[in-house]
Design an enzyme around this catalytic site. Structure first.
Site, PDB file in Angstrom:
ATOM      1  N   ARG A  28       0.752  -1.326  -0.032  1.00  0.00           N
ATOM      2  CA  ARG A  28      -0.083  -0.235  -0.156  1.00  0.00           C
ATOM      3  C   ARG A  28       0.769   1.290  -0.006  1.00  0.00           C
ATOM      4  O   ARG A  28       0.399   2.443   0.475  1.00  0.00           O
ATOM      5  CB  ARG A  28      -1.020   0.046   1.258  1.00  0.00           C
ATOM      6  CG  ARG A  28      -2.043  -0.974   1.134  1.00  0.00           C
ATOM      7  CD  ARG A  28      -3.080  -0.957  -0.080  1.00  0.00           C
ATOM      8  NE  ARG A  28      -3.910  -1.747  -0.184  1.00  0.00           N
ATOM      9  CZ  ARG A  28      -5.230  -1.741   0.371  1.00  0.00           C
ATOM     10  NH1 ARG A  28      -5.534  -0.763   0.993  1.00  0.00           N
ATOM     11  NH2 ARG A  28      -6.023  -2.649   0.191  1.00  0.00           N
ATOM     12  N   ARG A  32      -3.594   5.981   0.399  1.00  0.00           N
ATOM     13  CA  ARG A  32      -3.995   7.249   1.010  1.00  0.00           C
ATOM     14  C   ARG A  32      -3.043   8.109   1.859  1.00  0.00           C
ATOM     15  O   ARG A  32      -3.093   9.314   2.095  1.00  0.00           O
ATOM     16  CB  ARG A  32      -5.087   7.020   1.775  1.00  0.00           C
ATOM     17  CG  ARG A  32      -6.495   6.678   0.868  1.00  0.00           C
ATOM     18  CD  ARG A  32      -7.635   6.096   1.591  1.00  0.00           C
ATOM     19  NE  ARG A  32      -7.067   4.595   1.920  1.00  0.00           N
ATOM     20  CZ  ARG A  32      -7.815   3.623   2.470  1.00  0.00           C
ATOM     21  NH1 ARG A  32      -9.077   3.964   3.087  1.00  0.00           N
ATOM     22  NH2 ARG A  32      -7.603   2.439   2.573  1.00  0.00           N
ATOM     23  N   ARG A  41      -6.639  11.412  -6.857  1.00  0.00           N
ATOM     24  CA  ARG A  41      -7.975  10.551  -6.982  1.00  0.00           C
ATOM     25  C   ARG A  41      -9.370  11.360  -6.810  1.00  0.00           C
ATOM     26  O   ARG A  41     -10.384  10.697  -6.657  1.00  0.00           O
ATOM     27  CB  ARG A  41      -7.737   9.464  -5.891  1.00  0.00           C
ATOM     28  CG  ARG A  41      -7.243   8.199  -6.187  1.00  0.00           C
ATOM     29  CD  ARG A  41      -8.122   7.288  -6.958  1.00  0.00           C
ATOM     30  NE  ARG A  41      -9.460   7.112  -6.614  1.00  0.00           N
ATOM     31  CZ  ARG A  41      -9.869   6.302  -5.640  1.00  0.00           C
ATOM     32  NH1 ARG A  41      -8.815   5.653  -4.774  1.00  0.00           N
ATOM     33  NH2 ARG A  41     -11.041   6.230  -5.375  1.00  0.00           N
ATOM     34  N   ASP A  77      -6.570  -3.221  -7.570  1.00  0.00           N
ATOM     35  CA  ASP A  77      -7.304  -3.978  -6.471  1.00  0.00           C
ATOM     36  C   ASP A  77      -7.322  -5.314  -6.689  1.00  0.00           C
ATOM     37  O   ASP A  77      -7.641  -5.770  -7.927  1.00  0.00           O
ATOM     38  CB  ASP A  77      -8.564  -3.218  -6.117  1.00  0.00           C
ATOM     39  CG  ASP A  77      -9.172  -3.598  -4.781  1.00  0.00           C
ATOM     40  OD1 ASP A  77      -8.348  -3.024  -3.872  1.00  0.00           O
ATOM     41  OD2 ASP A  77      -9.670  -4.658  -4.615  1.00  0.00           O
ATOM     42  N   TYR A 152     -14.663 -12.356  -0.129  1.00  0.00           N
ATOM     43  CA  TYR A 152     -15.573 -11.479  -0.498  1.00  0.00           C
ATOM     44  C   TYR A 152     -16.767 -11.921  -1.214  1.00  0.00           C
ATOM     45  O   TYR A 152     -17.875 -11.195  -1.344  1.00  0.00           O
ATOM     46  CB  TYR A 152     -14.912 -10.148  -1.425  1.00  0.00           C
ATOM     47  CG  TYR A 152     -13.812  -9.531  -0.421  1.00  0.00           C
ATOM     48  CD1 TYR A 152     -14.286  -8.527   0.292  1.00  0.00           C
ATOM     49  CD2 TYR A 152     -12.562 -10.064  -0.566  1.00  0.00           C
ATOM     50  CE1 TYR A 152     -13.236  -7.958   1.247  1.00  0.00           C
ATOM     51  CE2 TYR A 152     -11.553  -8.898   0.385  1.00  0.00           C
ATOM     52  CZ  TYR A 152     -11.959  -8.053   1.071  1.00  0.00           C
ATOM     53  OH  TYR A 152     -11.196  -7.313   1.712  1.00  0.00           O
TER      54      TYR A 152
HETATM   55  O1  CP3 Z   1      -4.869   2.176   0.045  1.00  0.00           O
HETATM   56  C1  CP3 Z   1      -5.370   2.936  -0.553  1.00  0.00           C
HETATM   57  O2  CP3 Z   1      -5.725   3.964   0.287  1.00  0.00           O
HETATM   58  C2  CP3 Z   1      -5.306   2.833  -1.939  1.00  0.00           C
HETATM   59  C3  CP3 Z   1      -6.638   2.788  -2.736  1.00  0.00           C
HETATM   60  C4  CP3 Z   1      -7.374   1.313  -2.201  1.00  0.00           C
HETATM   61  C5  CP3 Z   1      -6.875   0.142  -2.691  1.00  0.00           C
HETATM   62  N1  CP3 Z   1      -7.851  -0.804  -2.392  1.00  0.00           N
HETATM   63  C6  CP3 Z   1      -5.834  -0.237  -3.567  1.00  0.00           C
HETATM   64  C7  CP3 Z   1      -5.217  -1.328  -3.385  1.00  0.00           C
HETATM   65  C8  CP3 Z   1      -8.549   1.347  -1.498  1.00  0.00           C
HETATM   66  C9  CP3 Z   1      -9.394   2.581  -1.013  1.00  0.00           C
HETATM   67  C10 CP3 Z   1      -8.948   0.082  -1.751  1.00  0.00           C
HETATM   68  C11 CP3 Z   1     -10.218  -0.627  -1.031  1.00  0.00           C
HETATM   69  C12 CP3 Z   1     -10.062  -1.887  -0.476  1.00  0.00           C
HETATM   70  N2  CP3 Z   1      -9.936  -3.148  -1.229  1.00  0.00           N
HETATM   71  C13 CP3 Z   1      -9.885  -2.182   0.966  1.00  0.00           C
HETATM   72  C14 CP3 Z   1      -9.571  -1.084   1.869  1.00  0.00           C
HETATM   73  C15 CP3 Z   1     -10.749  -0.618   2.457  1.00  0.00           C
HETATM   74  C16 CP3 Z   1     -10.787   0.755   3.329  1.00  0.00           C
HETATM   75  O3  CP3 Z   1     -11.184   1.750   3.026  1.00  0.00           O
HETATM   76  O4  CP3 Z   1      -9.689   0.671   4.157  1.00  0.00           O
HETATM   77  C17 CP3 Z   1      -9.601  -3.274   0.931  1.00  0.00           C
HETATM   78  C18 CP3 Z   1      -9.497  -4.167   2.299  1.00  0.00           C
HETATM   79  C19 CP3 Z   1      -9.761  -3.886  -0.382  1.00  0.00           C
HETATM   80  C20 CP3 Z   1      -9.470  -5.488  -0.715  1.00  0.00           C
HETATM   81  C21 CP3 Z   1      -8.164  -5.614  -0.887  1.00  0.00           C
HETATM   82  N3  CP3 Z   1      -7.333  -5.048  -1.992  1.00  0.00           N
HETATM   83  C22 CP3 Z   1      -7.454  -6.652  -0.464  1.00  0.00           C
HETATM   84  C23 CP3 Z   1      -7.412  -7.447   0.900  1.00  0.00           C
HETATM   85  C24 CP3 Z   1      -5.941  -6.417  -0.813  1.00  0.00           C
HETATM   86  C25 CP3 Z   1      -4.730  -7.172  -0.594  1.00  0.00           C
HETATM   87  C26 CP3 Z   1      -3.875  -6.502   0.402  1.00  0.00           C
HETATM   88  C27 CP3 Z   1      -4.150  -6.418   1.798  1.00  0.00           C
HETATM   89  O5  CP3 Z   1      -4.236  -5.108   1.996  1.00  0.00           O
HETATM   90  O6  CP3 Z   1      -4.316  -7.184   2.405  1.00  0.00           O
HETATM   91  C28 CP3 Z   1      -6.088  -5.514  -1.881  1.00  0.00           C
HETATM   92  C29 CP3 Z   1      -5.078  -5.088  -2.489  1.00  0.00           C
HETATM   93  C30 CP3 Z   1      -4.770  -3.657  -3.010  1.00  0.00           C
HETATM   94  N4  CP3 Z   1      -5.665  -2.584  -2.933  1.00  0.00           N
HETATM   95  C31 CP3 Z   1      -3.417  -2.966  -3.447  1.00  0.00           C
HETATM   96  C32 CP3 Z   1      -3.878  -1.706  -3.673  1.00  0.00           C
HETATM   97  C33 CP3 Z   1      -2.773  -0.723  -4.229  1.00  0.00           C
HETATM   98  C34 CP3 Z   1      -2.236  -3.738  -3.897  1.00  0.00           C
HETATM   99  C35 CP3 Z   1      -1.275  -4.213  -2.673  1.00  0.00           C
HETATM  100  C36 CP3 Z   1      -0.317  -3.116  -2.289  1.00  0.00           C
HETATM  101  O7  CP3 Z   1      -0.160  -1.930  -2.755  1.00  0.00           O
HETATM  102  O8  CP3 Z   1       0.112  -3.501  -1.319  1.00  0.00           O
END
Ligand code: CP3
Length: 345
Positions: A28, A32, A41, A77, A152
């Site tokens: 990540r 944010r 964004r 994502d 999910y």
């Molecule tokens: O983090 C950020 O602000 C970036 C934007 C964003 C991502 N996903 C990018 C992402 C946001 C807001 C999301 C939504 C999302 N999707 C969430 C977060 C909810 C929140 O608002 O806190 C979640 C839990 C998901 C589902 C998801 N996406 C999982 C479980 C994973 C695996 C990694 C982990 O966190 O366990 C992702 C991967 C993901 N989402 C990446 C990015 C850029 C890729 C990996 C990385 O950069 O490490």
């Protein structure tokens, strides 16, 4: 992969080869915590931003410019390929992925169509653009693992207990395995698209696998993750496999076909190496909350992680899970510098 990428500290550490310094990147890192990310964004939905190669390229590059990390990770994502497979879903701010009609029966499974890769052509376009701009900095591609994606789809959104997911797994094993087989095919197509477009490594996120016992993981999950990781063996690029709360699963996650096992902050890396065995490098594992405790604590804890990481044949420094949105970006920049200087060989 170009020889510069093949010889980068990140790729070498993944392979257990000697390195000039311990490479570091952050899960990540594009997100944010960065004001430039929040600005770009504004007014653009999460899924939409993942489908626009120019935006993906810019967001992926932001932390590379700012922090001097040793690898970029594609901005996307884990639910992007699921949406491309026909499932009606949204990513809701502050909640995460929400599936309009959860998948709970054999008939529901029809709504999750196999993909060839063309459905995610926008990801290939972004990776090609990035590979051009990144030069000798490796780009990590990624996907969600079948279990985490299934959670999910079955729950309809995030869950604390995974009740419906486990109920399907125990009560309807044939449906469960059909769903995870479909998901492993979709995940493979998504990762192959990224690999063909030029990523230097991939990470398979089984973020929520820590909800399972080792016995259940081996029976219901490992074969499907192994189909993904094993299906990419011929690509010859490092494969990283990560989950949260996986202390009892670390050995099995290595067996699933990873070159590098990602470890959360709960298990010290030397202990993790004992569990995983000497055939795998490790990645991790500073507690993301430590970044809120001030510079001295960050440096003390980072030094401990580096020392414990020496027990493994290769170590990629990372956090034990993603960067928390409230993190001070300057603390991350200082941490990269500290890891580079302290680990210099
Ligand atoms: O983090 C950020 O602000 C970036 C934007 C964003 C991502 N996903 C990018 C992402 C946001 C807001 C999301 C939504 C999302 N999707 C969430 C977060 C909810 C929140 O608002 O806190 C979640 C839990 C998901 C589902 C998801 N996406 C999982 C479980 C994973 C695996 C990694 C982990 O966190 O366990 C992702 C991967 C993901 N989402 C990446 C990015 C850029 C890729 C990996 C990385 O950069 O490490």
């Amino acid at each position: 992969m170009t020889s510069a990428l093949n010889d980068s500290p990140f790729v070498r550490a993944c392979r257990g080869q000697d390195v000039p310094h311990t490479p570091v990147w952050f899960m990540r890192q594009a997100g944010r915590s960065l004001p430039e990310y929040r600005k770009i964004r504004e007014g653009i939905g999460m899924l939409e931003s993942c489908r626009r190669p120019d935006l993906v390229t810019e967001i992926t590059l932001q932390p590379v410019r700012r922090h001097n990390v040793d690898a970029a990770i594609l901005f996307s994502d884990i639910v992007v390929p699921i949406a491309a497979a026909g499932v009606d879903l949204d990513i809701v701010a502050g909640t995460g992925p929400v599936v309009a009609e959860p998948i709970r029966t054999a008939a529901d499974l029809e709504r999750l169509r196999p993909i060839t890769g063309e459905e995610v052509a926008f990801v290939g376009a972004a990776v090609r653009q990035l590979a051009g701009e990144l030069g000798k900095t490796p780009l990590i591609g990624f996907a969600g693992a079948p279990f985490t994606l299934a959670s999910y789809l079955i729950e309809g959104g995030p869950s604390r207990t995974y009740t419906r997911t486990k109920a399907m797994m125990y009560a309807e094993p044939a449906l469960w395995h059909a769903l995870l087989t479909r998901l492993s095919g979709i995940t493979l197509a998504f990762l192959r698209t990224q690999i063909e477009a030029g990523v230097s490594a991939i990470q398979l996120f089984d973020s929520w696998a820590g909800a399972l016992s080792e016995t259940d993981y081996r029976e219901f999950v490992l074969p499907h993750s192994a189909a993904v990781l094993g299906g990419l063996a011929d690509a010859g690029i490092p494969r990283i496999h990560f989950g949260v709360g996986t202390a009892v699963l670390l050995g099995a996650m290595g067996e699933a076909g990873a070159d590098v096992v990602g470890v959360d902050w709960r298990t010290p890396l030397d202990r993790a190496t004992t569990l995983i065995g000497p055939a795998h490098a490790v990645q991790g594992n500073l507690d993301p909350a430590v970044l809120f405790a001030g510079r001295e604590v960050v440096e003390r804890e980072a030094r401990r992680v580096l020392e414990q990481g020496r027990a493994a044949p290769g170590h990629v420094f990372n956090l034990g899970h993603g960067v928390l949105p409230e993190t001070d970006p300057d603390a991350l920049t200082r941490l990269v510098e500290f890891v580079h200087v302290t680990s210099q060989r």
